[in-house]
Design a protein around this motif. Structure first.
Motif, short mmCIF file in Angstrom:
data_model
loop_
_atom_site.label_atom_id
_atom_site.label_comp_id
_atom_site.label_asym_id
_atom_site.label_seq_id
_atom_site.Cartn_x
_atom_site.Cartn_y
_atom_site.Cartn_z
N THR A 1 0.83 -1.21 0.00
CA THR A 1 0.00 0.00 0.00
C THR A 1 0.86 1.26 0.00
N LEU A 2 1.85 1.31 0.89
CA LEU A 2 2.72 2.48 0.96
C LEU A 2 3.60 2.60 -0.29
N GLY A 3 4.07 1.45 -0.79
CA GLY A 3 4.87 1.49 -2.01
C GLY A 3 4.09 2.03 -3.19
N THR A 4 2.83 1.65 -3.30
CA THR A 4 1.98 2.14 -4.38
C THR A 4 1.73 3.64 -4.25
N LEU A 5 1.50 4.10 -3.03
CA LEU A 5 1.30 5.54 -2.81
C LEU A 5 2.54 6.34 -3.20
N LEU A 6 3.71 5.86 -2.79
CA LEU A 6 4.95 6.55 -3.13
C LEU A 6 5.18 6.53 -4.64
N ALA A 7 4.86 5.41 -5.28
CA ALA A 7 5.02 5.32 -6.73
C ALA A 7 4.07 6.28 -7.45
N LYS A 8 2.85 6.39 -6.95
CA LYS A 8 1.87 7.28 -7.57
C LYS A 8 2.27 8.74 -7.46
N ALA A 9 2.99 9.07 -6.39
CA ALA A 9 3.36 10.47 -6.16
C ALA A 9 4.52 10.93 -7.03
N ASN A 10 5.21 10.00 -7.71
CA ASN A 10 6.37 10.37 -8.51
C ASN A 10 6.13 10.02 -9.98
N PRO A 11 6.31 10.98 -10.91
CA PRO A 11 6.04 10.73 -12.33
C PRO A 11 7.11 9.88 -13.04
N ASP A 12 8.30 9.80 -12.46
CA ASP A 12 9.39 9.05 -13.09
C ASP A 12 9.13 7.54 -12.97
N ARG A 13 9.09 6.85 -14.10
CA ARG A 13 8.79 5.42 -14.09
C ARG A 13 9.86 4.61 -13.38
N ARG A 14 11.09 5.06 -13.44
CA ARG A 14 12.16 4.34 -12.75
C ARG A 14 11.98 4.42 -11.24
N VAL A 15 11.54 5.58 -10.78
CA VAL A 15 11.28 5.73 -9.34
C VAL A 15 10.07 4.91 -8.93
N LYS A 16 9.04 4.89 -9.78
CA LYS A 16 7.87 4.07 -9.50
C LYS A 16 8.27 2.60 -9.37
N ALA A 17 9.08 2.14 -10.32
CA ALA A 17 9.53 0.74 -10.30
C ALA A 17 10.36 0.46 -9.05
N TYR A 18 11.15 1.46 -8.63
CA TYR A 18 11.98 1.29 -7.44
C TYR A 18 11.12 1.10 -6.19
N PHE A 19 10.12 1.94 -6.02
CA PHE A 19 9.27 1.85 -4.83
C PHE A 19 8.48 0.53 -4.80
N ILE A 20 7.94 0.12 -5.94
CA ILE A 20 7.19 -1.13 -5.99
C ILE A 20 8.12 -2.31 -5.73
N SER A 21 9.32 -2.27 -6.33
CA SER A 21 10.29 -3.35 -6.13
C SER A 21 10.72 -3.43 -4.68
N LEU A 22 10.92 -2.28 -4.05
CA LEU A 22 11.32 -2.25 -2.64
C LEU A 22 10.21 -2.83 -1.75
N ALA A 23 8.97 -2.48 -2.05
CA ALA A 23 7.84 -3.02 -1.28
C ALA A 23 7.76 -4.53 -1.41
N LEU A 24 7.95 -5.03 -2.63
CA LEU A 24 7.93 -6.48 -2.85
C LEU A 24 9.09 -7.16 -2.15
N PHE A 25 10.27 -6.55 -2.22
CA PHE A 25 11.46 -7.12 -1.58
C PHE A 25 11.26 -7.26 -0.07
N LEU A 26 10.77 -6.21 0.57
CA LEU A 26 10.56 -6.25 2.02
C LEU A 26 9.51 -7.30 2.39
N THR A 27 8.46 -7.39 1.58
CA THR A 27 7.40 -8.38 1.83
C THR A 27 7.95 -9.79 1.74
N VAL A 28 8.74 -10.05 0.70
CA VAL A 28 9.30 -11.39 0.51
C VAL A 28 10.28 -11.74 1.62
N MET A 29 11.13 -10.80 2.01
CA MET A 29 12.13 -11.07 3.04
C MET A 29 11.49 -11.36 4.39
N VAL A 30 10.43 -10.64 4.73
CA VAL A 30 9.74 -10.91 5.99
C VAL A 30 9.14 -12.32 5.97
#
Length: 235
Positions: A164-193
Motif C-alpha cells: 500500500t505504501l509502495g503504491t502511494l509513493l510510486a503514484k506520487a512520482n512521475p518518473d517510471r524508474r522511481v515508480k519501479a523502485y518503490f514497488i520493487s522495494l515493497a515487494l522485496f521487504l514483503t518477501v524477506m519478511v
C-alpha cells in the motif's frame, strides 16, 4: 481544414476509461490471489502439503541439529531483525506515521486507504487464524509466538502495509524508474519478511504463501475502493 482540439470532456472520458480498465485488471488480480488462497487452504486442510512443508522447513534447519537454523549465529540474529519488520508493532508505527503525514498534507482519501488496509488486514488475519487454527511447526525456535499458524500474520500484514505504501509513493512520482523502485522495494521487504518466518521455524511455507495471497489481494481491493470513491466524488 483546422484540426479539432481535444476538449476537456474528452480528457475526462479518457481518464474514466483508463481508471475503469485498471479497476478491471486490479479486481481480476485480486480475485486470482483469493482463488489461489482458497486452493492452497483446501490442500492444507486435506493434509496434502505436509511433505512440501516439512521438506522446505527442514531445508532451513541444521542437518545435525534441527533445533537450529542453518548458518552462523549472526544470520539467525539477522533473521529475527528482518522478521520484526513484519511485526504488528512496527507496521502500526509506520502506518500511523503515514496516516498522520497524509492528513497533514490533506490527502484524506489516501489516509483512509492506509488505515482501512492495515486495520482491515489485521482483522482478516485474526479471523482466518481462528478459523483454520493450524498448529505451529514442531521444530524448536527462539521466537515467541501467540497465535495459530495459518496464514502467516507477518507475511500478510507486511504485504498489506508495504504494498500500500509502495503504491502511494510510486503514484506520487512521475518518473517510471522511481515508480519501479518503490514497488520493487515493497515487494522485496514483503518477501524477506515471509522468508524469515520460515527460516526461524515459526511458520510453514504454505502459511507464508497464504499470507502473501490474502495480504496482496486485500491491498489491491482497498486501493480499488479508494480509487472508485475518488472517481465518483470527482463527477
Amino acid at each position: 481544414m483546422d484540426a479539432k482540439l481535444p476538449s476537456s470532456s474528452d480528457g475526462i472520458l479518457r481518464g474514466f476509461h483508463r481508471d475503469g480498465m485498471w479497476l478491471i485488471v486490479s479486481l481480476f488480480g485480486a480475485g486470482s490471489l483469493l482463488l489461489s488462497f482458497g486452493l492452497l487452504a483446501e490442500e492444507v486442510i486435506e493434509g496434502d502439503t505436509r511433505g512440501f512443508d516439512r521438506a522446505v522447513l527442514l531445508a532451513f534447519r541444521n542437518a545435525g541439529d534441527p533445533s537450529n537454523p542453518v548458518g552462523p549465529p549472526w544470520l539467525e540474529e539477522m533473521g529475527r531483525d528482518v522478521t520484526s519488520l513484519g511485526s504488528f508493532a512496527f507496521l502500526a508505527f509506520v502506518s500511523v506515521a503515514a496516516v498522520g503525514y497524509l492528513l497533514i498534507t490533506r490527502e484524506r482519501w489516501y489516509a483512509a486507504l492506509v488505515a482501512l488496509a492495515v486495520v482491515g488486514g489485521e482483522i482478516i488475519s485474526t479471523l482466518l487464524k481462528i478459523a483454520f487454527d493450524r498448529p505451529r511447526p514442531d521444530v524448536i525456535h527462539s521466537v515467541r509466538v501467540f497465535t495459530a499458524s495459518f496464514p502467516s500474520g507477518h507475511a500478510m500484514l507486511s504485504a498489506v502495509t508495504f504494498l500500500t505504501l509502495g503504491t502511494l509513493l510510486a503514484k506520487a512520482n512521475p518518473d517510471r524508474r522511481v515508480k519501479a523502485y518503490f514497488i520493487s522495494l515493497a515487494l522485496f521487504l514483503t518477501v524477506m519478511v515471509g522468508l524469515s518466518r520460515v527460516y526461524l521455524g515459526v511458520h510453514y511455507p504454505t502459511d507464508v504463501l497464504a499470507g502473501w495471497c490474502v495480504g496482496s489481494a486485500w491491498a489491491i481491493l482497498c486501493w480499488c475502493f479508494i480509487r472508485w470513491a475518488e472517481v465518483r466524488r470527482s463527477r
